[in-house]
Structure formats: structure tokens, C-alpha cells
Design a protein around this motif. Structure first.
Motif, PDB file in Angstrom:
ATOM      1  N   LYS A 138      25.975 -71.912  91.963  1.00 49.63           N
ATOM      2  CA  LYS A 138      27.423 -71.496  91.764  1.00 49.63           C
ATOM      3  C   LYS A 138      27.797 -70.078  91.941  1.00 49.63           C
ATOM      4  CE  LYS A 138      29.048 -72.846  87.668  1.00 49.63           C
ATOM      5  NZ  LYS A 138      29.294 -72.841  86.505  1.00 49.63           N
ATOM      6  N   PRO A 139      28.598 -69.628  92.639  1.00 54.27           N
ATOM      7  CA  PRO A 139      28.983 -68.197  92.945  1.00 54.27           C
ATOM      8  C   PRO A 139      29.260 -67.278  91.866  1.00 54.27           C
ATOM      9  CG  PRO A 139      30.541 -69.221  93.389  1.00 54.27           C
ATOM     10  CD  PRO A 139      29.907 -70.377  93.089  1.00 54.27           C
ATOM     11  N   THR A 140      28.518 -65.964  91.738  1.00 57.33           N
ATOM     12  CA  THR A 140      28.539 -65.130  90.971  1.00 57.33           C
ATOM     13  C   THR A 140      30.060 -64.510  90.869  1.00 57.33           C
ATOM     14  OG1 THR A 140      27.849 -63.254  92.053  1.00 57.33           O
ATOM     15  CG2 THR A 140      26.225 -64.567  90.772  1.00 57.33           C
ATOM     16  N   ARG A 141      30.413 -63.596  90.085  1.00 60.99           N
ATOM     17  CA  ARG A 141      31.928 -63.097  90.023  1.00 60.99           C
ATOM     18  C   ARG A 141      31.753 -62.308  91.352  1.00 60.99           C
ATOM     19  NH1 ARG A 141      35.834 -61.368  86.023  1.00 60.99           N
ATOM     20  NH2 ARG A 141      37.208 -59.900  87.231  1.00 60.99           N
ATOM     21  N   ALA A 142      30.813 -61.498  91.752  1.00 63.88           N
ATOM     22  CA  ALA A 142      30.973 -60.602  93.041  1.00 63.88           C
ATOM     23  C   ALA A 142      31.107 -61.592  94.162  1.00 63.88           C
ATOM     24  CB  ALA A 142      29.881 -59.717  93.236  1.00 63.88           C
ATOM     25  N   GLN A 143      30.463 -62.777  94.132  1.00 64.47           N
ATOM     26  CA  GLN A 143      30.440 -63.807  95.180  1.00 64.47           C
ATOM     27  C   GLN A 143      31.758 -64.333  95.290  1.00 64.47           C
ATOM     28  OE1 GLN A 143      27.006 -65.775  94.248  1.00 64.47           O
ATOM     29  NE2 GLN A 143      25.549 -64.698  95.630  1.00 64.47           N
ATOM     30  N   LYS A 144      32.211 -64.503  94.227  1.00 59.46           N
ATOM     31  CA  LYS A 144      33.660 -65.255  94.101  1.00 59.46           C
ATOM     32  C   LYS A 144      34.821 -64.244  94.797  1.00 59.46           C
ATOM     33  CE  LYS A 144      33.151 -68.244  90.312  1.00 59.46           C
ATOM     34  NZ  LYS A 144      33.698 -68.597  88.876  1.00 59.46           N
ATOM     35  N   GLU A 145      34.660 -62.984  94.518  1.00 59.09           N
ATOM     36  CA  GLU A 145      35.554 -62.113  94.787  1.00 59.09           C
ATOM     37  C   GLU A 145      35.287 -62.067  96.709  1.00 59.09           C
ATOM     38  OE1 GLU A 145      34.642 -58.331  93.195  1.00 59.09           O
ATOM     39  OE2 GLU A 145      35.773 -59.178  91.419  1.00 59.09           O
ATOM     40  N   ILE A 146      34.150 -62.172  97.316  1.00 61.41           N
ATOM     41  CA  ILE A 146      33.847 -62.264  98.675  1.00 61.41           C
ATOM     42  C   ILE A 146      34.762 -63.479  99.046  1.00 61.41           C
ATOM     43  CG2 ILE A 146      32.312 -62.406 100.485  1.00 61.41           C
ATOM     44  CD1 ILE A 146      30.435 -60.781  98.525  1.00 61.41           C
ATOM     45  N   ILE A 147      34.482 -64.527  98.457  1.00 61.84           N
ATOM     46  CA  ILE A 147      35.197 -65.893  99.156  1.00 61.84           C
ATOM     47  C   ILE A 147      36.533 -65.802  98.910  1.00 61.84           C
ATOM     48  CG2 ILE A 147      35.120 -68.428  98.626  1.00 61.84           C
ATOM     49  CD1 ILE A 147      32.129 -68.187  97.412  1.00 61.84           C
ATOM     50  N   SER A 148      37.073 -65.180  97.834  1.00 58.52           N
ATOM     51  CA  SER A 148      38.568 -65.224  97.837  1.00 58.52           C
ATOM     52  C   SER A 148      39.213 -64.258  98.702  1.00 58.52           C
ATOM     53  CB  SER A 148      38.909 -65.057  96.077  1.00 58.52           C
ATOM     54  OG  SER A 148      38.687 -63.538  95.860  1.00 58.52           O
ATOM     55  N   ASN A 149      38.353 -63.447  99.221  1.00 58.67           N
ATOM     56  CA  ASN A 149      38.819 -62.274 100.147  1.00 58.67           C
ATOM     57  C   ASN A 149      39.032 -62.799 101.298  1.00 58.67           C
ATOM     58  OD1 ASN A 149      39.197 -60.286  98.240  1.00 58.67           O
ATOM     59  ND2 ASN A 149      37.315 -59.307  98.578  1.00 58.67           N
ATOM     60  N   ASN A 150      38.128 -63.971 101.566  1.00 59.64           N
ATOM     61  CA  ASN A 150      38.176 -64.635 103.200  1.00 59.64           C
ATOM     62  C   ASN A 150      39.257 -65.895 103.078  1.00 59.64           C
ATOM     63  OD1 ASN A 150      36.275 -63.766 105.081  1.00 59.64           O
ATOM     64  ND2 ASN A 150      35.281 -63.299 102.864  1.00 59.64           N
ATOM     65  N   ASN A 151      40.046 -65.987 101.932  1.00 59.87           N
ATOM     66  CA  ASN A 151      41.262 -66.966 101.800  1.00 59.87           C
ATOM     67  C   ASN A 151      40.785 -68.092 101.559  1.00 59.87           C
ATOM     68  OD1 ASN A 151      43.224 -64.663 102.112  1.00 59.87           O
ATOM     69  ND2 ASN A 151      43.180 -64.964 104.264  1.00 59.87           N
ATOM     70  N   LEU A 152      39.576 -68.402 100.790  1.00 60.55           N
ATOM     71  CA  LEU A 152      39.256 -69.554 100.234  1.00 60.55           C
ATOM     72  C   LEU A 152      38.964 -69.788  98.804  1.00 60.55           C
ATOM     73  CD1 LEU A 152      35.852 -69.447 102.427  1.00 60.55           C
ATOM     74  CD2 LEU A 152      38.147 -70.914 102.938  1.00 60.55           C
ATOM     75  N   VAL A 153      39.167 -70.907  98.137  1.00 60.68           N
ATOM     76  CA  VAL A 153      39.077 -71.092  96.873  1.00 60.68           C
ATOM     77  C   VAL A 153      37.586 -70.921  96.368  1.00 60.68           C
ATOM     78  CG1 VAL A 153      39.811 -72.651  95.028  1.00 60.68           C
ATOM     79  CG2 VAL A 153      41.239 -72.522  96.941  1.00 60.68           C
ATOM     80  N   PRO A 154      37.142 -70.217  95.698  1.00 57.16           N
ATOM     81  CA  PRO A 154      35.808 -70.088  95.094  1.00 57.16           C
ATOM     82  C   PRO A 154      35.231 -71.476  94.159  1.00 57.16           C
ATOM     83  CG  PRO A 154      37.260 -68.217  94.451  1.00 57.16           C
ATOM     84  CD  PRO A 154      38.040 -69.010  95.067  1.00 57.16           C
ATOM     85  N   ASP A 155      36.235 -72.265  93.678  1.00 58.80           N
ATOM     86  CA  ASP A 155      35.732 -73.311  92.945  1.00 58.80           C
ATOM     87  C   ASP A 155      35.318 -74.404  93.725  1.00 58.80           C
ATOM     88  OD1 ASP A 155      35.979 -71.934  90.715  1.00 58.80           O
ATOM     89  OD2 ASP A 155      38.031 -72.968  90.258  1.00 58.80           O
ATOM     90  N   HIS A 156      35.511 -74.211  95.160  1.00 58.13           N
ATOM     91  CA  HIS A 156      35.273 -75.330  96.077  1.00 58.13           C
ATOM     92  C   HIS A 156      34.131 -75.091  96.964  1.00 58.13           C
ATOM     93  CE1 HIS A 156      39.849 -76.478  96.295  1.00 58.13           C
ATOM     94  NE2 HIS A 156      39.353 -76.680  95.164  1.00 58.13           N
ATOM     95  N   TRP A 157      33.489 -73.799  96.492  1.00 63.50           N
ATOM     96  CA  TRP A 157      32.049 -73.446  97.602  1.00 63.50           C
ATOM     97  C   TRP A 157      31.202 -73.316  96.597  1.00 63.50           C
ATOM     98  CZ3 TRP A 157      32.789 -73.901 102.655  1.00 63.50           C
ATOM     99  CH2 TRP A 157      34.170 -74.103 103.306  1.00 63.50           C
ATOM    100  N   MET A 158      29.851 -73.540  97.135  1.00 62.78           N
ATOM    101  CA  MET A 158      28.436 -73.090  96.536  1.00 62.78           C
ATOM    102  C   MET A 158      27.688 -72.175  97.550  1.00 62.78           C
ATOM    103  SD  MET A 158      27.320 -76.499  94.568  1.00 62.78           S
ATOM    104  CE  MET A 158      26.389 -75.737  93.527  1.00 62.78           C
TER     105      MET A 158
END
Length: 54
Positions: free
Chosen positions: A10-30
Motif C-alpha cells: 500500500k502506498p504511504t501518504r507521500a506516495q499517495k500525493e505523488i499518485i494523485s498529482n498524476n491524476n490517478l486515484v491512490p486507492d486503485h494502485w499499489m
């Protein structure tokens, strides 16, 4: 230095921010691996891989 994980995590908070900055939903990615300037992720649903630049 690339940190390769044995299995996706599961992504950490910092990784979730990177994922969401690329217009993706963090809950759908590992996270597969992370280096100083890239983040490699895999989709939970379709097993599609992406490499994101931090």
C-alpha cells in the motif's frame, strides 16, 4: 538506489500525493518499487504497471 519490494504494498501518504498529482486515484494502485526520482506502481484491478516521475 531502487528499492524493489517482494510484493506490492500500500502506498504511504507521500506516495499517495505523488499518485494523485498524476491524476490517478491512490486507492486503485499499489507500489512495486521506488527510487530517488521514480515511483513504479501497479493497478489493483487490471495489473497494469506505470512509472511515475516524482
Amino acid at each position: 538506489m531502487v528499492v524493489q519490494m517482494k510484493q506490492p504494498s500500500k502506498p504511504t501518504r507521500a506516495q499517495k500525493e505523488i499518485i494523485s498529482n498524476n491524476n490517478l486515484v491512490p486507492d486503485h494502485w499499489m507500489v512495486i518499487s521506488e527510487s530517488r526520482d521514480t515511483l513504479e506502481i501497479i493497478s489493483r484491478r487490471s495489473s497494469r504497471r506505470k512509472v511515475l516521475i516524482k
